[in-house]
Design a protein around this motif. Structure first.
Motif, PDB file in Angstrom:
ATOM      1  N   LYS A   1       0.820  -1.220   0.000  1.00  0.00           N
ATOM      2  CA  LYS A   1       0.000   0.000   0.000  1.00  0.00           C
ATOM      3  C   LYS A   1       0.854   1.271   0.000  1.00  0.00           C
ATOM      4  CE  LYS A   1      -3.829  -2.335   0.150  1.00  0.00           C
ATOM      5  NZ  LYS A   1      -3.283  -3.681  -0.023  1.00  0.00           N
ATOM      6  N   LYS A   2       0.226   2.366  -0.445  1.00  0.00           N
ATOM      7  CA  LYS A   2       0.857   3.687  -0.448  1.00  0.00           C
ATOM      8  C   LYS A   2       0.515   4.378   0.877  1.00  0.00           C
ATOM      9  CE  LYS A   2       0.592   4.373  -5.463  1.00  0.00           C
ATOM     10  NZ  LYS A   2       0.054   5.243  -6.541  1.00  0.00           N
ATOM     11  N   ILE A   3       1.553   4.744   1.619  1.00  0.00           N
ATOM     12  CA  ILE A   3       1.345   5.308   2.952  1.00  0.00           C
ATOM     13  C   ILE A   3       1.988   6.691   3.039  1.00  0.00           C
ATOM     14  CG2 ILE A   3       1.619   4.939   5.425  1.00  0.00           C
ATOM     15  CD1 ILE A   3       1.983   1.954   4.841  1.00  0.00           C
ATOM     16  N   ALA A   4       1.192   7.705   3.370  1.00  0.00           N
ATOM     17  CA  ALA A   4       1.692   9.087   3.452  1.00  0.00           C
ATOM     18  C   ALA A   4       2.165   9.412   4.862  1.00  0.00           C
ATOM     19  CB  ALA A   4       0.605  10.067   3.035  1.00  0.00           C
ATOM     20  N   VAL A   5       3.339  10.031   4.935  1.00  0.00           N
ATOM     21  CA  VAL A   5       3.940  10.477   6.194  1.00  0.00           C
ATOM     22  C   VAL A   5       4.437  11.902   5.980  1.00  0.00           C
ATOM     23  CG1 VAL A   5       5.748  10.038   7.893  1.00  0.00           C
ATOM     24  CG2 VAL A   5       4.587   8.116   6.801  1.00  0.00           C
TER      25      VAL A   5
ATOM     26  N   THR B   1       6.848  13.794   7.522  1.00  0.00           N
ATOM     27  CA  THR B   1       8.256  14.171   7.680  1.00  0.00           C
ATOM     28  C   THR B   1       9.135  12.933   7.683  1.00  0.00           C
ATOM     29  OG1 THR B   1       7.475  15.931   9.150  1.00  0.00           O
ATOM     30  CG2 THR B   1       9.847  15.601   9.025  1.00  0.00           C
ATOM     31  N   GLN B   2      10.296  13.061   7.061  1.00  0.00           N
ATOM     32  CA  GLN B   2      11.271  11.978   7.100  1.00  0.00           C
ATOM     33  C   GLN B   2      12.290  12.269   8.200  1.00  0.00           C
ATOM     34  OE1 GLN B   2      13.052  11.230   3.276  1.00  0.00           O
ATOM     35  NE2 GLN B   2      13.479   9.091   3.772  1.00  0.00           N
ATOM     36  N   ASN B   3      12.737  11.209   8.885  1.00  0.00           N
ATOM     37  CA  ASN B   3      13.685  11.338   9.999  1.00  0.00           C
ATOM     38  C   ASN B   3      13.176  12.289  11.078  1.00  0.00           C
ATOM     39  OD1 ASN B   3      15.749   9.508   9.189  1.00  0.00           O
ATOM     40  ND2 ASN B   3      16.348  10.961   7.606  1.00  0.00           N
ATOM     41  N   ALA B   4      11.922  12.068  11.432  1.00  0.00           N
ATOM     42  CA  ALA B   4      11.283  12.776  12.538  1.00  0.00           C
ATOM     43  C   ALA B   4      10.360  11.781  13.222  1.00  0.00           C
ATOM     44  CB  ALA B   4      10.532  13.996  12.047  1.00  0.00           C
ATOM     45  N   VAL B   5       9.646  12.217  14.242  1.00  0.00           N
ATOM     46  CA  VAL B   5       8.825  11.295  15.022  1.00  0.00           C
ATOM     47  C   VAL B   5       7.783  10.598  14.149  1.00  0.00           C
ATOM     48  CG1 VAL B   5       7.142  13.060  15.758  1.00  0.00           C
ATOM     49  CG2 VAL B   5       7.548  11.027  17.183  1.00  0.00           C
ATOM     50  N   ASP B   6       7.291  11.271  13.089  1.00  0.00           N
ATOM     51  CA  ASP B   6       6.346  10.664  12.152  1.00  0.00           C
ATOM     52  C   ASP B   6       6.963   9.415  11.517  1.00  0.00           C
ATOM     53  OD1 ASP B   6       6.563  13.550  12.284  1.00  0.00           O
ATOM     54  OD2 ASP B   6       4.803  13.686  11.002  1.00  0.00           O
ATOM     55  N   HIS B   7       8.178   9.581  11.023  1.00  0.00           N
ATOM     56  CA  HIS B   7       8.894   8.493  10.364  1.00  0.00           C
ATOM     57  C   HIS B   7       9.155   7.355  11.347  1.00  0.00           C
ATOM     58  CE1 HIS B   7      12.490   7.438   7.477  1.00  0.00           C
ATOM     59  NE2 HIS B   7      11.529   6.536   7.449  1.00  0.00           N
ATOM     60  N   TYR B   8       9.479   7.704  12.555  1.00  0.00           N
ATOM     61  CA  TYR B   8       9.733   6.714  13.608  1.00  0.00           C
ATOM     62  C   TYR B   8       8.470   5.891  13.882  1.00  0.00           C
ATOM     63  CZ  TYR B   8      10.181   5.105  18.491  1.00  0.00           C
ATOM     64  OH  TYR B   8      10.176   4.358  19.646  1.00  0.00           O
ATOM     65  N   ILE B   9       7.325   6.544  14.027  1.00  0.00           N
ATOM     66  CA  ILE B   9       6.066   5.832  14.284  1.00  0.00           C
ATOM     67  C   ILE B   9       5.704   4.947  13.096  1.00  0.00           C
ATOM     68  CG2 ILE B   9       3.570   6.163  14.600  1.00  0.00           C
ATOM     69  CD1 ILE B   9       4.222   8.597  16.340  1.00  0.00           C
ATOM     70  N   TYR B  10       5.907   5.454  11.897  1.00  0.00           N
ATOM     71  CA  TYR B  10       5.683   4.670  10.671  1.00  0.00           C
ATOM     72  C   TYR B  10       6.527   3.402  10.694  1.00  0.00           C
ATOM     73  CZ  TYR B  10       6.682   3.603   5.680  1.00  0.00           C
ATOM     74  OH  TYR B  10       6.895   2.995   4.464  1.00  0.00           O
TER      75      TYR B  10
ATOM     76  N   GLU C   1      10.494  -2.166   2.058  1.00  0.00           N
ATOM     77  CA  GLU C   1      10.481  -2.394   0.614  1.00  0.00           C
ATOM     78  C   GLU C   1       9.123  -2.903   0.135  1.00  0.00           C
ATOM     79  OE1 GLU C   1      12.958  -3.565   2.604  1.00  0.00           O
ATOM     80  OE2 GLU C   1      14.395  -1.996   2.029  1.00  0.00           O
ATOM     81  N   GLU C   2       8.297  -3.337   1.076  1.00  0.00           N
ATOM     82  CA  GLU C   2       7.000  -3.925   0.696  1.00  0.00           C
ATOM     83  C   GLU C   2       5.863  -2.913   0.724  1.00  0.00           C
ATOM     84  OE1 GLU C   2       7.066  -8.532   1.971  1.00  0.00           O
ATOM     85  OE2 GLU C   2       7.362  -7.132   3.658  1.00  0.00           O
ATOM     86  N   VAL C   3       6.174  -1.646   1.009  1.00  0.00           N
ATOM     87  CA  VAL C   3       5.183  -0.566   0.969  1.00  0.00           C
ATOM     88  C   VAL C   3       5.781   0.615   0.225  1.00  0.00           C
ATOM     89  CG1 VAL C   3       4.034  -1.221   3.125  1.00  0.00           C
ATOM     90  CG2 VAL C   3       5.996   0.329   3.188  1.00  0.00           C
ATOM     91  N   GLU C   4       4.929   1.561  -0.136  1.00  0.00           N
ATOM     92  CA  GLU C   4       5.413   2.783  -0.788  1.00  0.00           C
ATOM     93  C   GLU C   4       5.302   3.955   0.185  1.00  0.00           C
ATOM     94  OE1 GLU C   4       4.529   5.704  -4.632  1.00  0.00           O
ATOM     95  OE2 GLU C   4       3.751   3.645  -4.635  1.00  0.00           O
ATOM     96  N   PHE C   5       6.458   4.484   0.560  1.00  0.00           N
ATOM     97  CA  PHE C   5       6.526   5.637   1.465  1.00  0.00           C
ATOM     98  C   PHE C   5       6.272   6.905   0.651  1.00  0.00           C
ATOM     99  CE2 PHE C   5       8.855   9.119   3.440  1.00  0.00           C
ATOM    100  CZ  PHE C   5       8.590   8.981   4.800  1.00  0.00           C
ATOM    101  N   VAL C   6       5.225   7.645   1.001  1.00  0.00           N
ATOM    102  CA  VAL C   6       4.873   8.875   0.288  1.00  0.00           C
ATOM    103  C   VAL C   6       5.095  10.055   1.231  1.00  0.00           C
ATOM    104  CG1 VAL C   6       3.087  10.140  -0.948  1.00  0.00           C
ATOM    105  CG2 VAL C   6       3.153   7.636  -1.074  1.00  0.00           C
ATOM    106  N   LEU C   7       6.064  10.900   0.915  1.00  0.00           N
ATOM    107  CA  LEU C   7       6.348  12.063   1.759  1.00  0.00           C
ATOM    108  C   LEU C   7       5.397  13.192   1.390  1.00  0.00           C
ATOM    109  CD1 LEU C   7       8.259  13.093   3.966  1.00  0.00           C
ATOM    110  CD2 LEU C   7       9.757  13.950   2.153  1.00  0.00           C
ATOM    111  N   MET C   8       4.573  13.605   2.350  1.00  0.00           N
ATOM    112  CA  MET C   8       3.554  14.628   2.098  1.00  0.00           C
ATOM    113  C   MET C   8       3.502  15.534   3.318  1.00  0.00           C
ATOM    114  SD  MET C   8      -0.351  13.878   0.782  1.00  0.00           S
ATOM    115  CE  MET C   8       0.286  13.019  -0.659  1.00  0.00           C
ATOM    116  N   SER C   9       4.137  16.689   3.217  1.00  0.00           N
ATOM    117  CA  SER C   9       4.382  17.527   4.391  1.00  0.00           C
ATOM    118  C   SER C   9       3.127  18.172   4.976  1.00  0.00           C
ATOM    119  CB  SER C   9       5.402  18.619   4.065  1.00  0.00           C
ATOM    120  OG  SER C   9       4.915  19.452   3.028  1.00  0.00           O
TER     121      SER C   9
END
Length: 356
Positions: free
Chosen positions: A153-157, A159-168, A180-188
């Protein structure tokens, strides 16, 4: 002779009365001087860097309910464009107290010499009603019902390298799904996540209140389980203190912390214990934050704030290690120095601990 005796008796009586009054005055002065939270003799200004976020509840409630004023403290709210401007002001003592969000850039600033202290909790998730958690697109809510269903699945987060990324990352580990089995979508922008959900561009998003509840009410998305399933002690935000405030103005700082904790306790009473206060706390929150709808405050998952002030120290270090493993940290941090719960402990020794 009789007149002389009367005059002498009156003089003795006045001396005794004066002595008693003097003794009582001394006792009152001594009681005042030994009261660890007696009001300050002179009004002290405390500058707080706060931008109207819901996690600033303790500050707003303590201000509006007169807890700071009780100790002769005057608070002033200051706003900054970003942490790059705010952190140096805290380190220099131009700002006494601020809020910090966990991120690699935040830790890097400290590693590079910005001297601040983490002095109290300012944001974590409440079990079962996280204010910062994943949502799933409305039309997929029957297909993505458990953690392993996020694979592919495509999952929007935001911030990268912040608490959001950590929870993800914690969620994926819990799901036993690799990055590698999901699509990380950076959406500020969290608002853009709502639009992307509506346009079916993403499948899930790490979203925040009140947008979580608003999206549910508009049938755009639904909550996807709860972040406390896999990150029960994620420290999302911390109260920061200037070293100068903690040392050179300790008498002010202790009173400030006592007032702050009282504000947090009122917040906890209303939102966690569901104690009726005739809407006073909700009114204060609506006045100070972007969420003006008082009825919606009764629906949203609210920011968790520890009524005893402590942060999740181990989780702060765990987040730091996550950023470091990603190559986003330059330099080492001494958490024994950076995390300073002494002000919380000193205040608790005086006002007592909060009982659930």
């Amino acid at each position: 002779m009789k007149k002389l005796l009367i005059m002498m008796g009156t003089a003795v009586f006045l001396i005794l009365v004066s002595a008693c009054q003097s003794s009582e005055s001394d006792e009152n002065d001594n009681a005042k001087s030994t009261d660890p939270l007696a009001p300050l003799e002179e009004t002290a200004k405390v500058v707080i860097a706060e931008d109207g976020s819901a996690s600033g509840a303790g500050f707003y409630i303590a201000k509006d309910k007169g807890y700071f004023e009780k100790y002769n403290i005057e608070v002033e709210f200051a706003t900054f464009g970003n942490s790059d401007e705010m952190l140096p002001a805290v380190a220099a003592g131009e700002v006494d107290v601020a809020g910090g969000i966990s991120s690699a850039s935040f830790f890097n600033s400290i590693a590079q010499g910005i001297d601040v202290r983490f002095i109290a909790d300012k944001g974590h998730n409440n079990e079962g009603s996280s204010y910062f958690t994943f949502v799933v697109r409305e039309d997929l809510k029957d297909d993505i019902t458990d953690y392993e269903d996020v694979k592919g699945k495509k999952i929007a987060v935001s911030t990268q390298n912040a608490v959001d990324h950590y929870i993800y990352n914690e969620m994926l580990k819990h799901a036993n799904v690799s990055t590698e089995e999901v699509e990380f979508v950076l959406m500020s922008d969290f608002g853009n996540m709502m639009s992307a959900m509506g346009n079916q561009q993403i499948d899930l998003a790490l979203q925040i209140e009140p947008l979580i509840t608003q999206g549910e009410n508009q049938a755009i998305h639904q909550r996807f389980l709860d972040a406390t399933d896999y990150a029960p002690e994620a420290q999302i935000a911390m109260v920061l203190g200037s070293p100068k405030f903690l040392t050179e103005r300790r008498d002010v700082a202790v009173r400030f912390m006592a007032a702050y904790l009282q504000g947090v306790r009122d917040y906890h009473d209303v939102f966690i214990k569901d104690i009726d206060d005739n809407g006073e706390v909700i009114s204060i929150m609506a006045n100070h934050t972007a969420l003006k709808d008082e009825d919606l405050w009764k629906e949203v998952g609210v920011t968790g704030l520890n009524p005893n002030g402590y942060i999740f120290e181990d989780d702060v270090e765990k987040q730091y290690q996550f950023y470091k493993e990603n190559g986003a940290i330059q330099g080492e941090l001494d958490f024994d120095t950076i995390i300073d719960m002494s002000l919380v402990e000193e205040a608790l020794d005086i006002i007592g601990t909060y009982e659930e």
